[in-house]
Design a protein around this motif. Structure first.
Motif, PDB file in Angstrom:
ATOM      1  N   LYS A   5       0.830  -1.325   0.114  1.00 24.21           N
ATOM      2  CA  LYS A   5       0.048   0.362   0.017  1.00 24.21           C
ATOM      3  C   LYS A   5       0.934   0.878  -0.124  1.00 24.21           C
ATOM      4  CE  LYS A   5      -3.050  -2.658   2.912  1.00 24.21           C
ATOM      5  NZ  LYS A   5      -3.466  -2.767   4.508  1.00 24.21           N
ATOM      6  N   GLU A   6       0.409   2.232  -0.209  1.00 22.52           N
ATOM      7  CA  GLU A   6       0.837   3.816  -0.182  1.00 22.52           C
ATOM      8  C   GLU A   6       1.546   3.821   1.147  1.00 22.52           C
ATOM      9  OE1 GLU A   6      -2.715   3.749   0.026  1.00 22.52           O
ATOM     10  OE2 GLU A   6      -2.338   2.619  -2.013  1.00 22.52           O
ATOM     11  N   LYS A   7       0.958   3.285   2.357  1.00 21.64           N
ATOM     12  CA  LYS A   7       1.545   3.492   3.542  1.00 21.64           C
ATOM     13  C   LYS A   7       3.057   3.249   3.570  1.00 21.64           C
ATOM     14  CE  LYS A   7       0.909  -0.339   6.975  1.00 21.64           C
ATOM     15  NZ  LYS A   7      -0.013  -1.103   7.546  1.00 21.64           N
ATOM     16  N   TYR A   8       3.413   2.346   2.615  1.00 18.02           N
ATOM     17  CA  TYR A   8       4.875   2.002   2.858  1.00 18.02           C
ATOM     18  C   TYR A   8       5.731   2.719   2.017  1.00 18.02           C
ATOM     19  CZ  TYR A   8       3.101  -2.607   5.046  1.00 18.02           C
ATOM     20  OH  TYR A   8       2.309  -3.467   5.717  1.00 18.02           O
ATOM     21  N   GLN A   9       5.278   3.644   1.515  1.00 17.43           N
ATOM     22  CA  GLN A   9       5.747   4.180   0.475  1.00 17.43           C
ATOM     23  C   GLN A   9       6.667   5.606   1.224  1.00 17.43           C
ATOM     24  OE1 GLN A   9       3.318   5.360  -2.878  1.00 17.43           O
ATOM     25  NE2 GLN A   9       3.033   3.420  -3.769  1.00 17.43           N
ATOM     26  N   ASP A  13      11.457   7.885   3.241  1.00 14.13           N
ATOM     27  CA  ASP A  13      11.746   9.249   3.550  1.00 14.13           C
ATOM     28  C   ASP A  13      12.772   9.005   5.116  1.00 14.13           C
ATOM     29  OD1 ASP A  13      10.812  10.511   1.481  1.00 14.13           O
ATOM     30  OD2 ASP A  13       8.769  10.700   2.402  1.00 14.13           O
ATOM     31  N   CYS A  14      13.375   7.895   5.161  1.00 18.38           N
ATOM     32  CA  CYS A  14      14.066   7.496   6.388  1.00 18.38           C
ATOM     33  C   CYS A  14      15.308   8.487   6.289  1.00 18.38           C
ATOM     34  CB  CYS A  14      14.358   6.076   6.599  1.00 18.38           C
ATOM     35  SG  CYS A  14      15.020   5.776   8.114  1.00 18.38           S
ATOM     36  N   SER A  15      15.570   9.476   7.359  1.00 16.72           N
ATOM     37  CA  SER A  15      16.602  10.046   7.663  1.00 16.72           C
ATOM     38  C   SER A  15      17.655   9.362   7.890  1.00 16.72           C
ATOM     39  CB  SER A  15      16.497  11.336   8.573  1.00 16.72           C
ATOM     40  OG  SER A  15      15.508  12.072   8.061  1.00 16.72           O
ATOM     41  N   CYS A  16      17.570   8.119   8.463  1.00 17.90           N
ATOM     42  CA  CYS A  16      18.602   7.481   8.929  1.00 17.90           C
ATOM     43  C   CYS A  16      19.245   6.694   7.656  1.00 17.90           C
ATOM     44  CB  CYS A  16      18.061   6.158   9.987  1.00 17.90           C
ATOM     45  SG  CYS A  16      19.579   5.246  10.453  1.00 17.90           S
TER      46      CYS A  16
ATOM     47  N   GLN B  43      17.750  -3.342   8.882  1.00 18.59           N
ATOM     48  CA  GLN B  43      16.812  -4.184   8.904  1.00 18.59           C
ATOM     49  C   GLN B  43      15.510  -3.836   8.395  1.00 18.59           C
ATOM     50  OE1 GLN B  43      17.035  -6.438  12.437  1.00 18.59           O
ATOM     51  NE2 GLN B  43      18.512  -7.988  11.765  1.00 18.59           N
ATOM     52  N   PHE B  44      15.390  -2.757   9.019  1.00 17.92           N
ATOM     53  CA  PHE B  44      13.846  -1.880   9.010  1.00 17.92           C
ATOM     54  C   PHE B  44      13.944  -1.557   7.492  1.00 17.92           C
ATOM     55  CE2 PHE B  44      11.638   2.008   8.597  1.00 17.92           C
ATOM     56  CZ  PHE B  44      10.443   1.661   9.122  1.00 17.92           C
ATOM     57  N   THR B  45      15.140  -0.870   6.833  1.00 16.22           N
ATOM     58  CA  THR B  45      15.226  -0.180   5.421  1.00 16.22           C
ATOM     59  C   THR B  45      14.674  -1.202   4.737  1.00 16.22           C
ATOM     60  OG1 THR B  45      16.647   1.485   6.174  1.00 16.22           O
ATOM     61  CG2 THR B  45      16.635   0.740   3.909  1.00 16.22           C
ATOM     62  N   ILE B  46      15.397  -2.672   4.697  1.00 17.65           N
ATOM     63  CA  ILE B  46      15.141  -3.617   3.840  1.00 17.65           C
ATOM     64  C   ILE B  46      13.694  -4.117   3.938  1.00 17.65           C
ATOM     65  CG2 ILE B  46      15.823  -6.242   3.427  1.00 17.65           C
ATOM     66  CD1 ILE B  46      18.603  -5.423   4.352  1.00 17.65           C
ATOM     67  N   LEU B  47      13.227  -4.300   5.059  1.00 20.68           N
ATOM     68  CA  LEU B  47      11.782  -4.938   5.080  1.00 20.68           C
ATOM     69  C   LEU B  47      10.898  -3.772   4.211  1.00 20.68           C
ATOM     70  CD1 LEU B  47      11.135  -6.094   8.582  1.00 20.68           C
ATOM     71  CD2 LEU B  47      11.914  -7.255   6.415  1.00 20.68           C
ATOM     72  N   ARG B 136      18.816  16.681   4.253  1.00 24.55           N
ATOM     73  CA  ARG B 136      18.450  15.583   3.468  1.00 24.55           C
ATOM     74  C   ARG B 136      18.605  16.033   1.936  1.00 24.55           C
ATOM     75  NH1 ARG B 136      15.275  11.512   5.060  1.00 24.55           N
ATOM     76  NH2 ARG B 136      13.817  12.118   3.220  1.00 24.55           N
ATOM     77  N   GLU B 137      18.016  17.101   1.677  1.00 25.46           N
ATOM     78  CA  GLU B 137      18.307  17.674   0.253  1.00 25.46           C
ATOM     79  C   GLU B 137      19.770  17.649  -0.070  1.00 25.46           C
ATOM     80  OE1 GLU B 137      17.011  21.660  -1.150  1.00 25.46           O
ATOM     81  OE2 GLU B 137      15.262  20.908  -0.133  1.00 25.46           O
ATOM     82  N   ASN B 138      20.552  18.098   0.698  1.00 25.21           N
ATOM     83  CA  ASN B 138      22.024  17.977   0.245  1.00 25.21           C
ATOM     84  C   ASN B 138      22.563  16.490   0.149  1.00 25.21           C
ATOM     85  OD1 ASN B 138      22.249  20.706  -0.054  1.00 25.21           O
ATOM     86  ND2 ASN B 138      22.851  21.114   2.113  1.00 25.21           N
TER      87      ASN B 138
END
Lengths: 147, 147
Positions: A5-9, A13-16, B43-47, B136-138
């Motif tokens: 779903k869109e929810k995952y999109q 935007d993860c800053s980490c 892991q979060f990013t991959i999921l 984030r932009e940079n």
DNA sequence: TGACATAAGGTGTATATACACATAAAATTG
DNA sequence: CAATTTTATGTGTATATACACCTTATGTCA
């Protein structure tokens, strides 16, 4: 896949993730340049810090580098094995170990500096000097807010 | 220490060290939040990526994540061991292995999202929204220039 | 001074990152 | 179609990062 779903999109935007990706890319650029003199970016940073600090105990060095102390221990073991640093018992406090750059370490650092400069310049050229200055400013600001 | 000169002081302006420090700090913030649900930032990013991509082979996934392929392999092994992803042989190409989020993986992701959001908000609050947006932009700009 | 708290450091473990090298399947080409 | 090249992936190795836990030395205080 009904759960896509869109929810995952928005998770993109993860800053980490964003900063880690860029850190990997920048690190690789510096690694490429520094590899020619057989030194890693993190090792270069430690040598450079030691060149400025002089003899220093492990914990304050870790603080200065904003590095995990246990990671520093193992990193220093490599530097010591290479003969770039000397590690000795603390003069006043028997718990301490103090570390200092050896002459070989100064040599290695001197040898690495031109390559480091090339990396700095390559990054500046690719990123654009304005972008890079802004970036470093913002990174520093954030670092201070997080420490 | 006769060799401690001004020359070494400029080495503190290392962009690589700068971004790596900040990345460590930001990562630790996210790790603190995500630890409560037993998941790491990477892991979060991959999921999250898998939730959007659906079934995908390893190499394109590594490309999308801008991750080293061999690192992804080992990271996925952990995710598979946890039951969060399913890995199967490629349907058309016997060299490939394709990976997809399992229901357990979707559950874990759903469970993690509020904590991730807290991390995002905490960072925004500490860094300042303007600074963070600029950063984030940079970072994105530099990432594109380096890829 | 002796008991206890604190500080400095190390070790074990797990994951992250990257490169060199190896293998097997698929694609290409003569 | 057989030989060669390319592609997808894995393995070995080294360093990076972080946390939990352990040991030992120092400091504190009753």
């Amino acid at each position: 896949m009904s759960r896509r779903k869109e929810k995952y999109q928005r998770l993109a935007d993860c800053s980490c993730d964003r900063i880690r990706r860029s850190a990997r890319q920048v690190t690789q650029l510096y690694e490429t340049m520094l590899r020619e003199v057989g030194i890693k970016p993190s090792q270069f940073t430690i040598l450079a810090t030691l060149a400025n600090s002089g003899t220093i105990a492990l914990s304050p060095l870790a603080d200065q580098l904003m590095l995990d102390r246990t990671g520093l221990t193992r990193n220093l073991a490599v530097l010591e094995r290479n003969g770039w640093v000397r590690i000795q018992p603390g003069p006043h406090d028997q718990r301490q170990r103090v570390v200092a750059l050896s002459n070989l370490g100064f040599d290695k650092l001197d040898q690495a500096i031109p390559h480091w400069r090339r990396a700095q310049q390559a990054l500046s050229k690719k990123a654009g000097e304005t972008t890079l200055v802004d970036l470093r400013e913002n990174l520093l600001k954030i670092s201070k807010q997080l420490s």
